[in-house]
Structure formats: C-alpha cells, structure tokens
Design a protein around this motif. Structure first.
Motif, PDB file in Angstrom:
ATOM      1  N   SER A 116      -8.122  -2.788   2.092  1.00  0.00           N
ATOM      2  CA  SER A 116      -8.945  -3.615   1.214  1.00  0.00           C
ATOM      3  C   SER A 116      -8.058  -4.401   0.250  1.00  0.00           C
ATOM      4  CB  SER A 116      -9.927  -2.750   0.437  1.00  0.00           C
ATOM      5  OG  SER A 116     -10.775  -2.035   1.327  1.00  0.00           O
ATOM      6  N   ASP A 117      -8.568  -5.533  -0.243  1.00  0.00           N
ATOM      7  CA  ASP A 117      -7.740  -6.429  -1.062  1.00  0.00           C
ATOM      8  C   ASP A 117      -7.111  -5.724  -2.253  1.00  0.00           C
ATOM      9  OD1 ASP A 117      -8.337  -8.440   0.681  1.00  0.00           O
ATOM     10  OD2 ASP A 117      -9.732  -9.494  -0.642  1.00  0.00           O
ATOM     11  N   GLY A 118      -7.819  -4.764  -2.833  1.00  0.00           N
ATOM     12  CA  GLY A 118      -7.302  -4.058  -4.000  1.00  0.00           C
ATOM     13  C   GLY A 118      -6.663  -2.722  -3.681  1.00  0.00           C
ATOM     14  N   ALA A 119      -6.326  -2.494  -2.412  1.00  0.00           N
ATOM     15  CA  ALA A 119      -5.769  -1.200  -1.993  1.00  0.00           C
ATOM     16  C   ALA A 119      -4.250  -1.241  -1.978  1.00  0.00           C
ATOM     17  CB  ALA A 119      -6.283  -0.832  -0.607  1.00  0.00           C
ATOM     18  N   THR A 120      -3.645  -0.143  -2.435  1.00  0.00           N
ATOM     19  CA  THR A 120      -2.198   0.065  -2.325  1.00  0.00           C
ATOM     20  C   THR A 120      -1.963   1.441  -1.724  1.00  0.00           C
ATOM     21  OG1 THR A 120      -1.629  -1.320  -4.227  1.00  0.00           O
ATOM     22  CG2 THR A 120      -0.021   0.340  -3.570  1.00  0.00           C
ATOM     23  N   VAL A 121      -1.241   1.477  -0.617  1.00  0.00           N
ATOM     24  CA  VAL A 121      -0.815   2.741  -0.035  1.00  0.00           C
ATOM     25  C   VAL A 121       0.602   2.998  -0.521  1.00  0.00           C
ATOM     26  CG1 VAL A 121      -0.402   4.049   2.062  1.00  0.00           C
ATOM     27  CG2 VAL A 121      -2.282   2.395   1.979  1.00  0.00           C
ATOM     28  N   LEU A 122       0.773   4.070  -1.290  1.00  0.00           N
ATOM     29  CA  LEU A 122       2.043   4.394  -1.929  1.00  0.00           C
ATOM     30  C   LEU A 122       2.666   5.585  -1.199  1.00  0.00           C
ATOM     31  CD1 LEU A 122       4.098   4.074  -4.258  1.00  0.00           C
ATOM     32  CD2 LEU A 122       2.627   5.600  -5.617  1.00  0.00           C
ATOM     33  N   PHE A 123       3.747   5.313  -0.466  1.00  0.00           N
ATOM     34  CA  PHE A 123       4.362   6.353   0.355  1.00  0.00           C
ATOM     35  C   PHE A 123       5.350   7.188  -0.452  1.00  0.00           C
ATOM     36  CE2 PHE A 123       3.039   3.059   3.328  1.00  0.00           C
ATOM     37  CZ  PHE A 123       2.341   3.815   4.255  1.00  0.00           C
ATOM     38  N   SER A 124       5.360   8.456  -0.173  1.00  0.00           N
ATOM     39  CA  SER A 124       6.185   9.431  -0.895  1.00  0.00           C
ATOM     40  C   SER A 124       7.678   9.143  -0.718  1.00  0.00           C
ATOM     41  CB  SER A 124       5.869  10.831  -0.383  1.00  0.00           C
ATOM     42  OG  SER A 124       6.738  11.783  -0.933  1.00  0.00           O
ATOM     43  N   SER A 125       8.464   9.584  -1.686  1.00  0.00           N
ATOM     44  CA  SER A 125       9.928   9.503  -1.569  1.00  0.00           C
ATOM     45  C   SER A 125      10.535  10.853  -1.174  1.00  0.00           C
ATOM     46  CB  SER A 125      10.541   9.036  -2.891  1.00  0.00           C
ATOM     47  OG  SER A 125      10.399  10.029  -3.891  1.00  0.00           O
ATOM     48  N   ASP A 126       9.702  11.827  -0.854  1.00  0.00           N
ATOM     49  CA  ASP A 126      10.173  13.152  -0.462  1.00  0.00           C
ATOM     50  C   ASP A 126      10.432  13.167   1.048  1.00  0.00           C
ATOM     51  OD1 ASP A 126      10.683  15.790   0.067  1.00  0.00           O
ATOM     52  OD2 ASP A 126       8.730  16.533  -0.634  1.00  0.00           O
TER      53      ASP A 126
END
Length: 471
Positions: A116-126
C-alpha cells in the motif's frame, strides 16, 4: 490480449467428481517489445482478485509491541498469508499502511506482494533472522547463503506492486561492507567449490565471519515476474537480482542504495525481460547484465539474452549500462534506449571480462541516451579481476568473444575520454560501431583502442578539449 492456460490435461479423469468452476483459469497479458533483434512477447500474469492482508494473519505494526516481537509476528504473518494466497489459487498478499518490521519474505507461485502507498516493510539487521540458508548466486557462484530480504525460488507468476517501500535496517549489514580476511577466505572457498563442481547444497556460506551479505530482492529460477511501482531504500548487497529467470517486466521503480556492491538491478542467466521507467541512484552500477562466473556458469550453460531497457533514469552510479564481468554463460541481445544519467558515472556504457570467463558478449545496443559527467562514455576492458586477481589461481584460460556492439545518438556533457577499448590480442574485439556521439568537454584524451577489428566510427564530436592529449 488475454490468453488462457490449457486446462484439458488437468480436467481429464476428474470431470466426474469436479466441475470446471473448481479451477482457477490462469490468464496473461502479452507485451510486445521493439528491439533490433527478435524479442519474444512477455507474458504478465493477471492475478485473481483475492486479497490476503498480513494484518489478518497476525502482523503487528511498529509501535504496537517491541520491534523484536513485531518482527517475529510479521515474518510468520507473511508466511501464512503467502501460503493461503497460493492455496486459494493466487491473488494479492497486501501490506497495509504503516511500518512492518520483519525477517525474510519468501514467495509462492501465483502471489502478488502488494505494498500500500503508506506501507513500509522494515527488514531486520539480525543475520540469524535470515537463516536457514537458501540457494542463491553470489557474484556469479551458486551457494547456500543468508536468505535475501525478499526471495523466490522456482516460482511462477509472482509480483511486487504498489507505491510502498522496502527498506532494511542497515545497522549490522553496513559493518559487513569491508572485506576482512575471513570474508576473502570464504570467497576462495566458494571459487574452489565452483571449480570442483561441489553440489550447491554442500556449499554452506552463511557461517562464521564469511559475511556474504544477502541480496535485497533475489528471484532464482522463476517465470513470469512483475516488479511495479514500489520504492527501495538501501540494501545489504545487490539490490534487485533476477537469476536464471524466464520472462518479466520491471517498471516504475524508485531505487536508492549507496552501500557497497549496491547495483540497481542485476540480470543474470535470465532472458526475455523489459526494464522501463525506473529511477536508480546507486553506490555501484545502475543496470547490470551478467551471466555467471567460470566453471559454475559453464556447468549451467544458460546465456542471458533478450533484455530491453528503456526510459530509465540513473541519478548516480558507477555505470549506466554495464555488461559483466561475470559473463561465462554468454550474453546476447541487450538493448538500452531513451535513458538518461543525471550526475556522474565512471563509464556510461561498459563491457568487462577477463581471461578466465570465456563465453561471448554479442549484439549489445545503446541508443538515444543523454548524460552528464563521466570518465569514459564507452569502454571495453578484457582484464578486469578486482580482488580475485591475486586471491585465487587461474584454473583455465578462456578468452571472451566480444562482437557486434552498437552505440548511437548519445550526448554527454563532460568526459575524461570519449572511448577506450582494450581487447585481448588472442581474440580481438570485433565490429564495434559508434555513431553520433557528442561530448561538450573532453578533459584528458579523445579515443584509445587496442586489439579491436572493425572499429567503425561516424560523427564523433566534442566542442572543447580541456587537457593535453595523453595516448
């Protein structure tokens, strides 16, 4: 134009117990792409109108719990939503507005990941989140490594769409940008595995301090791919990697990644792809065409072919269109046209290989390109080895055949030199055609060429020469 998949083979023998309505009929749009070589039409899957929101499968927005708990919940939610979508015959896995921390996302066939336009998928740094290891290609050599942020293996009819964003937390990954001794030793091991033909399942690279960083998006042996409309911000390694894929469209992307090895898009051992209307701002090359490294690529024996890149914009990169240096499966039929480069590159149009690669580079075209600043507008280099030069031995000399290269109607603002061709005297570069290339200011030299047969130039011009010719 829609074309239905044949269902007769599926229906025979079951008609007495199941009705036609029990099946989902797969349909495709067909895109015809103009090119100076025969270019097959590209099929785009028409996904069923079924939505599977990750919120309905237990996903949690950032801020509703600890990031650690959200990451765990969301990784499982993506997995369950993707499974349900696949089992229903296909549709969209929808990411609603908000920030969603997670681990890797693994595709299944007939699934569209919609941001969606306001979606951010933030992937882990682990790094532990990206285990167990999965099968990938790392700089042209196959191995088992940390899962890419977004991964598909042997899937068909898959897509990422929408106006949202994919971004990793770079806290750990950026500390892996250097090449310490354990990393170089891992590269030596990987090279040896390829030479000896070690089964890929035994090439376990995600161990210790190997630090073979994961890709952002890596689709491996997939068919009918669509990437459309979303944003990428940063990447641990190569940003978008299409590996041994068949048929796809990449369009309307906004990609920014200025870390180490952050190419924009790498097309490798892949055929029948269109890349259009994208913006790339990269710490390495912009659009890259590859085809595997040495013995691994010779074993697989699959060239990269029929790639069209049009109406794309590169803000910053090492190169606008780069072919190589991993080309051991062969590369043919690549056409870039009507693209632009905003700021600076090292080389605008660059073909690179070395005496270990073998195979061929042929029928590569660049037309109607405008660019700003660069070291060279066009270059061929047949002795590019980077850190591999002294790291591993040459097990086999295999010279690359380079032929039928075309560059037309290109306008540049500034360049150190117009073109530089360094062929291999054992197999000279053949049939290079440069026409209507104009540079406003040349700073160091005009043209250099060695070991090339059939260098055809016409209407190469520059308005000002700012330095002393150095040949």
């Amino acid at each position: 134009m829609k074309r239905p998949k044949t269902l007769m083979s599926l229906l025979l023998g079951v008609a007495s117990v199941m009705t036609l309505s029990s099946f989902t009929v797969a349909e495709y749009d067909s895109i015809k792409v103009a090119a100076p070589f025969p270019m097959p039409a590209i099929a785009i899957y028409d996904f069923p109108h079924n939505d599977f929101s990750i919120a309905d499968y237990g996903a949690k927005k950032q801020g509703t719990d600890t990031d650690e708990n959200c990451t765990t919940a969301n990784t499982e939610a993506f997995k369950r939503a993707m499974q349900a979508c696949n089992e229903a015959g296909g549709g969209r896995v929808v990411v609603p507005d908000g920030v969603w921390p997670c681990g890797p996302i693994h595709f299944k066939s007939n699934c569209e990941l919609h941001l969606s336009d306001g979606a951010t998928v933030l992937f882990s740094s682990d790094p532990e989140r990206f285990l167990p290891a999965v099968e990938v290609s790392w700089e042209g050599l196959e191995c088992m490594n940390y899962s890419p942020m977004v991964y598909a293996y042997q899937c068909e009819n898959i897509a990422i769409t929408g106006g949202g964003k994919l971004t990793p937390d770079m806290t750990t990954w950026k500390t892996w940008f250097s090449r310490p001794k354990p990393h170089l030793e891992a590269l030596k091991q990987l090279y040896d595995w390829g030479y000896r033909g070690t089964p890929v399942a035994q090439r376990q690279a995600a161990v210790g301090q190997n630090h073979l960083r994961p890709h952002m998006i890596h689709f491996n042996q997939c068919r009918n791919v669509l990437l459309d409309g979303f944003k990428i911000r940063n990447s641990p390694f190569w940003t978008i990697h299409m590996y041994r894929c068949e048929g796809g469209v990449v369009r309307n992307l906004d990609v920014y990644a200025h870390g180490h090895n952050n190419d924009g898009i790498d097309i490798e051992m892949t055929r029948n792809f269109l890349i259009e209307d994208c913006v790339f701002d990269q710490g390495d090359d912009g659009v890259v065409i590859k085809s595997g490294r040495n013995h691994d690529a010779w074993r697989i024996g699959r060239p990269t072919e029929n790639i069209v890149v049009r109406n794309c914009r590169v803000r910053n990169a090492h190169g606008l269109l780069v072919v190589g240096s991993e080309i051991s499966g062969g590369i043919r039929n690549v056409y870039m046209h009507d693209c632009s480069m905003d700021d600076k590159v090292i080389t605008l149009f660059y073909l690179k290989t070395n005496h270990r690669r073998g195979a061929f580079i042929e029928n590569i075209y660049m037309e109607r390109v405008s660019a700003n600043r660069m070291q060279r507008a066009f270059a061929v280099d047949t002795d590019v080895l980077y850190q591999w030069k002294d790291l591993v031995p040459t097990y086999k000399d295999s010279i690359t055949a380079i032929r039928n290269i075309f560059m037309r109607d290109v306008r540049c603002h500034e360049a150190d030199g117009i073109y530089e061709i360094n062929g291999d005297k054992r197999l000279p570069v053949k049939n290079v055609n440069i026409e209507n290339l104009e540079v406003d200011t040349v700073r160091k030299y005009t043209t250099r060429a060695a070991n090339v047969e059939g260098l055809n130039t016409k209407n190469i011009k520059w308005k000002a020469f700012a330095g002393k010719e150095d040949k």
